[in-house]
Design a protein around this motif. Sequence first.
Motif, PDB file in Angstrom:
ATOM      1  N   TYR A 111       0.704  -1.150   0.112  1.00 56.43           N
ATOM      2  CA  TYR A 111      -0.017   0.230   0.188  1.00 56.43           C
ATOM      3  C   TYR A 111       0.838   1.267   0.047  1.00 56.43           C
ATOM      4  CZ  TYR A 111      -3.985   3.148   1.048  1.00 56.43           C
ATOM      5  OH  TYR A 111      -4.958   4.030   1.474  1.00 56.43           O
ATOM      6  N   CYS A 149       0.563   5.685   0.258  1.00 61.99           N
ATOM      7  CA  CYS A 149      -0.480   6.760   0.314  1.00 61.99           C
ATOM      8  C   CYS A 149      -0.488   7.699  -0.916  1.00 61.99           C
ATOM      9  CB  CYS A 149      -0.340   7.416   1.647  1.00 61.99           C
ATOM     10  SG  CYS A 149      -0.632   6.627   3.001  1.00 61.99           S
ATOM     11  N   CYS A 186      -7.241   5.347   4.596  1.00 63.65           N
ATOM     12  CA  CYS A 186      -6.224   4.459   4.168  1.00 63.65           C
ATOM     13  C   CYS A 186      -6.558   2.836   4.816  1.00 63.65           C
ATOM     14  CB  CYS A 186      -4.885   4.993   4.467  1.00 63.65           C
ATOM     15  SG  CYS A 186      -4.346   6.377   3.192  1.00 63.65           S
ATOM     16  N   HIS A 192      -0.049  10.786  10.388  1.00 60.43           N
ATOM     17  CA  HIS A 192      -0.946   9.894   9.307  1.00 60.43           C
ATOM     18  C   HIS A 192      -0.680   8.291   9.580  1.00 60.43           C
ATOM     19  CE1 HIS A 192      -3.516   8.837   6.179  1.00 60.43           C
ATOM     20  NE2 HIS A 192      -2.593   8.343   5.450  1.00 60.43           N
ATOM     21  N   HIS A 193       0.529   7.948   9.505  1.00 66.11           N
ATOM     22  CA  HIS A 193       0.857   6.642   9.464  1.00 66.11           C
ATOM     23  C   HIS A 193       0.656   6.060  10.785  1.00 66.11           C
ATOM     24  CE1 HIS A 193       3.100   6.576   5.316  1.00 66.11           C
ATOM     25  NE2 HIS A 193       1.917   6.783   5.327  1.00 66.11           N
ATOM     26  N   GLU A 212      -3.020   5.375  11.118  1.00 64.71           N
ATOM     27  CA  GLU A 212      -3.553   4.206  10.267  1.00 64.71           C
ATOM     28  C   GLU A 212      -3.095   2.751  11.268  1.00 64.71           C
ATOM     29  OE1 GLU A 212      -1.994   3.466   6.490  1.00 64.71           O
ATOM     30  OE2 GLU A 212      -1.921   5.629   6.002  1.00 64.71           O
TER      31      GLU A 212
HETATM   32 ZN   LIG Z   1      -2.360   6.864   3.956  1.00 70.95          ZN
END
Ligand SMILES: [Zn+2]
Length: 477
Positions: A29, A31, A211, A236-237, A240
């Motif tokens: 994956y 982003c 995500c 962000h991560h 996630e």
């Molecule tokens: Zn992302």
Amino acid sequence: MTRDLRIHNNLTRKKETFSPIDPGKVRFYSCGPTTYDFLHIGNARALVVGDLFNRVLRSFGFEVTFVRNYTDVDDKIIDRAKELGRDAIEHAAIFVKECETDMDSLGMLPATHTPKVSETMPEIIAMIQDIIANRKAYVVAGEVFFSVPSFPSYGRLSKKDIDSLQHGIRVEVDGRKQHPSDFVLWKPAKPGEPAWDSPWGKGRPGWHIECSAMAKKFLGKTLDLHHGGIDLMFPHHENEIAQSEAANDCPFCHNWAHNEFLNFGTEKMSKSLGNVIKIRDFVTKYGGQVLRHILLSVHYRARLEWTDEVLNRALDEVKRIHDFVLELNRMEAKGSYYGEEISSCREKMQEELANDFNSAGAMGHFFSFLRSVKAHRDELSSEALAEAHRVIRFVEDSLGLVALNPSKVLDELKRHEQDTSSTGVDSEWIERLIAERRVAKETKNWARADEIRKEIASKNVVLKDNPDGSTSWSVSS
Ligand SMILES: [Zn+2]
């Protein structure tokens, strides 16, 4: 291909042998961009690095499922669409198309799945429900927050701990949050904003949850590799990981890789510094192959310092590569030379790429190969020639640094040279800018439309908008 691939894993901050959950198969994956405007060359770095990983994994024999999302629901999009008086989703859709055009021009392979937030709402809502059911999120008046203290390993990727984070956070007037680090999973929509029905009322997701939901939809609960720009590592991560593990109760991803920034000299590229170069503008001027070349000429974990020297070197190298490919197609075996720089080039490039995707190292070996074949062009053995063609195919497949149509790349470079060496007008350049101006006008981006008119005028070219919507141009005397 049996060679081990080693990847620098930011979870452990160590280079590790890559071993996916299902041997031979990779769940990957990356982003993707927020589609509110044309992308700049800093965005291009993340995109091309994602493409590099995808290509190298494939060239090592892995079957890759590669997901790269489009953020088409976001504050920036809503704000821009509001300014332009148009529908936010429609505005985002225009720029998804423009992104695709840019990615094609950079020679990127298509991802397996390219989901959009607007098309993933049921999965996003289901995931938020799972997190609430697992008591790691709470609802306050139509808004859902993730409870960071309920997830004790929060911060393990970015190596931040919640207590130290608290001190860094400015005092929030947001009394709805139980903890200052808590973040939004779902928020109520304001009038006129895009909104979807949910158990918490009409609203839209916070940025991070998309995500987690998209990764689960296309790759399952646990991924092998996750990539993004270094600026996405926190929050962000980190968010996630928290969301996915809180919902699924199992590890989210085993390997995290981040590419560094692209800087201008020592400055970061930013709108406020006025040093933003759009991919479209760069490609119009030099062709996409040159940008791709620059982006891969530095290891993805090193800062890329953008200077005139870097650009000029890339212009020269791209020309050398594509001149060489055309010449190689005409070469014939005339002797018995089969030197080591030719016979071991692929092996050495594979070794570099196996070492944390070292594209810069691989390029170094490729240029020694290129020099050697040219120096011995009249004495190559048939084995050497056959291997030379295999090297070119390898560079084409694993790095994308040889274009499928070398003549086109050379034409683009020639056009640039002519453009800079004479005062002549480059008609293709003008046509491309006219096309971009049309999009700018369609999206009511008057500032950009005006900027393009001025840019074209600086070449003594006058535009005339015709009643049928077309634009014609002429050189003023
Ligand atoms: Zn992302």
